[in-house]
Motif scaffolding. Structure first.
Motif, PDB file in Angstrom:
ATOM      1  N   ASP A 312     -79.554 -38.511 -51.299  1.00 19.57           N
ATOM      2  CA  ASP A 312     -78.617 -39.492 -50.740  1.00 19.57           C
ATOM      3  C   ASP A 312     -77.195 -39.236 -51.234  1.00 19.57           C
ATOM      4  OD1 ASP A 312     -80.732 -40.643 -49.446  1.00 19.57           O
ATOM      5  OD2 ASP A 312     -80.976 -42.286 -50.894  1.00 19.57           O
ATOM      6  N   LYS A 313     -77.074 -38.880 -52.509  1.00 15.45           N
ATOM      7  CA  LYS A 313     -75.755 -38.617 -53.090  1.00 15.45           C
ATOM      8  C   LYS A 313     -75.085 -37.437 -52.388  1.00 15.45           C
ATOM      9  CE  LYS A 313     -73.613 -37.022 -57.390  1.00 15.45           C
ATOM     10  NZ  LYS A 313     -73.861 -36.580 -58.785  1.00 15.45           N
ATOM     11  N   ILE A 314     -75.854 -36.357 -52.164  1.00 14.12           N
ATOM     12  CA  ILE A 314     -75.291 -35.164 -51.519  1.00 14.12           C
ATOM     13  C   ILE A 314     -74.939 -35.453 -50.058  1.00 14.12           C
ATOM     14  CG2 ILE A 314     -75.817 -32.798 -50.783  1.00 14.12           C
ATOM     15  CD1 ILE A 314     -77.515 -32.532 -53.332  1.00 14.12           C
ATOM     16  N   GLN A 315     -75.824 -36.168 -49.378  1.00 12.07           N
ATOM     17  CA  GLN A 315     -75.561 -36.486 -47.975  1.00 12.07           C
ATOM     18  C   GLN A 315     -74.331 -37.361 -47.823  1.00 12.07           C
ATOM     19  OE1 GLN A 315     -79.362 -38.139 -46.810  1.00 12.07           O
ATOM     20  NE2 GLN A 315     -80.179 -36.136 -46.181  1.00 12.07           N
ATOM     21  N   HIS A 316     -74.042 -38.163 -48.845  1.00 16.59           N
ATOM     22  CA  HIS A 316     -72.851 -39.026 -48.800  1.00 16.59           C
ATOM     23  C   HIS A 316     -71.582 -38.252 -49.142  1.00 16.59           C
ATOM     24  CE1 HIS A 316     -70.303 -42.547 -49.202  1.00 16.59           C
ATOM     25  NE2 HIS A 316     -69.946 -42.126 -50.417  1.00 16.59           N
ATOM     26  N   SER A 317     -71.656 -37.428 -50.205  1.00 19.11           N
ATOM     27  CA  SER A 317     -70.452 -36.729 -50.678  1.00 19.11           C
ATOM     28  C   SER A 317     -70.190 -35.414 -49.951  1.00 19.11           C
ATOM     29  CB  SER A 317     -70.572 -36.448 -52.179  1.00 19.11           C
ATOM     30  OG  SER A 317     -71.679 -35.605 -52.444  1.00 19.11           O
ATOM     31  N   SER A 318     -71.265 -34.764 -49.469  1.00 20.07           N
ATOM     32  CA  SER A 318     -71.107 -33.472 -48.808  1.00 20.07           C
ATOM     33  C   SER A 318     -72.123 -33.356 -47.673  1.00 20.07           C
ATOM     34  CB  SER A 318     -71.309 -32.339 -49.827  1.00 20.07           C
ATOM     35  OG  SER A 318     -71.143 -31.080 -49.222  1.00 20.07           O
ATOM     36  N   PRO A 319     -71.920 -34.107 -46.591  1.00 23.62           N
ATOM     37  CA  PRO A 319     -72.913 -34.166 -45.504  1.00 23.62           C
ATOM     38  C   PRO A 319     -73.205 -32.823 -44.829  1.00 23.62           C
ATOM     39  CG  PRO A 319     -70.829 -35.187 -44.853  1.00 23.62           C
ATOM     40  CD  PRO A 319     -70.745 -34.952 -46.322  1.00 23.62           C
ATOM     41  N   SER A 320     -72.308 -31.859 -44.955  1.00 20.86           N
ATOM     42  CA  SER A 320     -72.525 -30.556 -44.314  1.00 20.86           C
ATOM     43  C   SER A 320     -73.444 -29.655 -45.148  1.00 20.86           C
ATOM     44  CB  SER A 320     -71.185 -29.847 -44.091  1.00 20.86           C
ATOM     45  OG  SER A 320     -70.538 -29.605 -45.322  1.00 20.86           O
ATOM     46  N   THR A 321     -73.695 -30.047 -46.392  1.00 21.96           N
ATOM     47  CA  THR A 321     -74.537 -29.231 -47.278  1.00 21.96           C
ATOM     48  C   THR A 321     -76.016 -29.466 -46.966  1.00 21.96           C
ATOM     49  OG1 THR A 321     -72.885 -29.289 -49.047  1.00 21.96           O
ATOM     50  CG2 THR A 321     -75.144 -28.729 -49.668  1.00 21.96           C
ATOM     51  N   LYS A 322     -76.693 -28.422 -46.549  1.00 15.42           N
ATOM     52  CA  LYS A 322     -78.115 -28.512 -46.209  1.00 15.42           C
ATOM     53  C   LYS A 322     -79.003 -27.791 -47.223  1.00 15.42           C
ATOM     54  CE  LYS A 322     -76.978 -30.669 -42.477  1.00 15.42           C
ATOM     55  NZ  LYS A 322     -77.164 -32.144 -42.417  1.00 15.42           N
ATOM     56  N   VAL A 323     -78.407 -26.861 -47.976  1.00 16.88           N
ATOM     57  CA  VAL A 323     -79.133 -26.070 -48.966  1.00 16.88           C
ATOM     58  C   VAL A 323     -78.346 -26.064 -50.265  1.00 16.88           C
ATOM     59  CG1 VAL A 323     -80.095 -23.811 -49.539  1.00 16.88           C
ATOM     60  CG2 VAL A 323     -80.126 -24.586 -47.180  1.00 16.88           C
ATOM     61  N   VAL A 324     -79.043 -26.223 -51.403  1.00 14.32           N
ATOM     62  CA  VAL A 324     -78.380 -26.130 -52.697  1.00 14.32           C
ATOM     63  C   VAL A 324     -78.996 -24.993 -53.505  1.00 14.32           C
ATOM     64  CG1 VAL A 324     -77.706 -28.557 -52.773  1.00 14.32           C
ATOM     65  CG2 VAL A 324     -79.936 -27.888 -53.671  1.00 14.32           C
ATOM     66  N   TYR A 325     -78.274 -24.551 -54.523  1.00 12.46           N
ATOM     67  CA  TYR A 325     -78.667 -23.356 -55.266  1.00 12.46           C
ATOM     68  C   TYR A 325     -78.737 -23.661 -56.765  1.00 12.46           C
ATOM     69  CZ  TYR A 325     -77.263 -21.394 -50.790  1.00 12.46           C
ATOM     70  OH  TYR A 325     -77.156 -21.148 -49.453  1.00 12.46           O
ATOM     71  N   PHE A 326     -79.583 -22.895 -57.478  1.00 15.98           N
ATOM     72  CA  PHE A 326     -79.728 -23.083 -58.915  1.00 15.98           C
ATOM     73  C   PHE A 326     -80.259 -21.796 -59.544  1.00 15.98           C
ATOM     74  CE2 PHE A 326     -83.667 -24.152 -56.861  1.00 15.98           C
ATOM     75  CZ  PHE A 326     -84.670 -23.662 -57.679  1.00 15.98           C
ATOM     76  N   ASN A 327     -80.030 -21.636 -60.835  1.00 12.74           N
ATOM     77  CA  ASN A 327     -80.550 -20.489 -61.561  1.00 12.74           C
ATOM     78  C   ASN A 327     -81.980 -20.767 -61.993  1.00 12.74           C
ATOM     79  OD1 ASN A 327     -80.930 -18.209 -63.186  1.00 12.74           O
ATOM     80  ND2 ASN A 327     -80.016 -19.214 -64.966  1.00 12.74           N
ATOM     81  N   LYS A 328     -82.924 -19.994 -61.490  1.00 16.76           N
ATOM     82  CA  LYS A 328     -84.336 -20.225 -61.815  1.00 16.76           C
ATOM     83  C   LYS A 328     -84.723 -19.617 -63.159  1.00 16.76           C
ATOM     84  CE  LYS A 328     -86.487 -16.137 -59.763  1.00 16.76           C
ATOM     85  NZ  LYS A 328     -86.779 -15.518 -61.087  1.00 16.76           N
ATOM     86  N   GLY A 329     -83.853 -18.786 -63.746  1.00 18.18           N
ATOM     87  CA  GLY A 329     -84.226 -18.073 -64.960  1.00 18.18           C
ATOM     88  C   GLY A 329     -85.066 -16.857 -64.615  1.00 18.18           C
ATOM     89  N   LEU A 330     -85.532 -16.161 -65.658  1.00 15.70           N
ATOM     90  CA  LEU A 330     -86.334 -14.953 -65.448  1.00 15.70           C
ATOM     91  C   LEU A 330     -87.603 -15.013 -66.279  1.00 15.70           C
ATOM     92  CD1 LEU A 330     -83.711 -12.053 -65.412  1.00 15.70           C
ATOM     93  CD2 LEU A 330     -85.124 -12.808 -63.509  1.00 15.70           C
TER      94      LEU A 330
END
Length: 330
Positions: A312-330
């Motif tokens: 909900d926070k992302i849809q409110h602040s950045s509605p065009s963002t459909k995919v987010v990214y993160f470092n999964k580690g190794l």
């Protein structure tokens, strides 16, 4: 810190447009394989801390767009490889050599050889798993998502849990396969290692599971923390580590079973362990980059699959963002 618009006379524009972009497409398996086959090269362990620091400095200069006069594209790509091999992507700190992926072949081959040789009795299993889990705990801690805090208590619990799980599985499995052909017993160490990975990695990174990992938009802006992203990343790391071990721990026993039919190969534990260690080393040279390349290090997750408050926070602040990214580690 950004360089000023008036560059010192010894700095010139970088011959590489964007050094932070890897040479190979990380969206494809072959692209990731090319990348990881280079940063997991055991020869990089021979580089001194000074060499790594120099590569780190050059890498950051190139990110700003300027490098020392005379710097070639080949030198920049070498610095990029050494940087990604030895510097943590979250903290920008130089990692301990034993915790780097380039250490997986030399250390992993010795440890795997020990695991495959010492599996028949409980004392042997305990000794072999002590060595294995000590190394695994160090690697898992070194390659965690560094933006998620891990306490000494969590490290201790992870270590004890993985040791207990691995030894327990080995002892129980050895009892179950007592009446089976000898070859079956040789597969017990792999079962123990797979179990230990599924215990050690999540427990070592339980801070990420409890608090979530930072997720970013495509431009690198932080959007919040997600436990679901953490769970996805940790699952991928577990699968990658198990994949690395598969050929060495499943094929080596079959090969050794055949070789030991010849008197020449029945020269005692030290000789057979040496042969198994060599076979494991050959396997790991191939499988370490393959395991690392199974999933992108910068993983992604659909916004629709995130926790509701964050979604909900992302849809409110950045509605065009459909995919987010993160470092999964190794």
């Amino acid at each position: 810190m950004s360089l000023s618009s008036k560059q010192p006379p010894d700095l010139v524009p970088s011959p590489v447009n964007d050094i932070s972009q890897l040479r190979w497409d990380q969206a494809t398996f072959l692209g990731r394989l090319n990348h990881f086959s280079r940063i997991t090269d055991p020869r990089l362990l021979l580089k001194s801390r000074r060499d790594v620091g120099a590569a780190q400095h050059l890498y950051h200069l190139a990110k700003e767009g300027h490098v020392p006069r005379g710097t070639t594209q080949t030198q920049l790509y070498h610095a990029q490889t050494l940087y990604h091999s030895a510097v943590h992507p979250d903290s920008d700190g130089i990692m301990h050599p034993m915790g780097r992926m380039s250490a997986q072949v030399p250390f992993g081959m010795v440890i795997t050889g020990i695991l495959l040789a010492l599996y028949k009795t409980t004392p042997q299993v305990m000794f072999a798993q002590f060595i294995n889990q000590t190394f695994n705990a160090f690697v898992n801690y070194t390659n965690r998502n560094a933006k998620s805090q891990t306490t000494n208590q969590q490290i201790g619990i992870s270590y004890v849990g993985a040791m207990t799980g691995a030894v327990g599985v080995s002892v129980i499995a050895n009892k179950l396969v007592k009446g089976a052909p000898p070859l079956v017993g040789r597969f017990v160490p792999f079962l123990a290692v797979a179990t230990a990975n599924c215990i050690n990695i999540p427990m070592m990174r339980q801070g990420e599971i409890s608090n979530g990992v930072i997720v970013l938009d495509k431009d690198g802006h932080q959007l919040g923390e997600s436990k679901k992203a953490a769970a996805k990343g940790i699952t991928q790391v577990c699968l990658s580590r198990i994949t690395m071990a598969v050929p060495g721990m499943l094929l080596s026993p079959v090969i050794m079973e055949r070789l030991e039919r010849y008197k020449f190969f029945r020269r005692g534990l030290v000789f057979s362990t040496g042969i198994q260690t060599l076979l494991c080393g050959i396997s790991l040279i191939v499988m370490v980059p393959v395991g690392c390349a199974l999933f992108p290090q910068t993983s992604s997750i659909q916004v629709a699959n995130l926790e509701k408050p964050l979604r909900d926070k992302i849809q409110h602040s950045s509605p065009s963002t459909k995919v987010v990214y993160f470092n999964k580690g190794l």
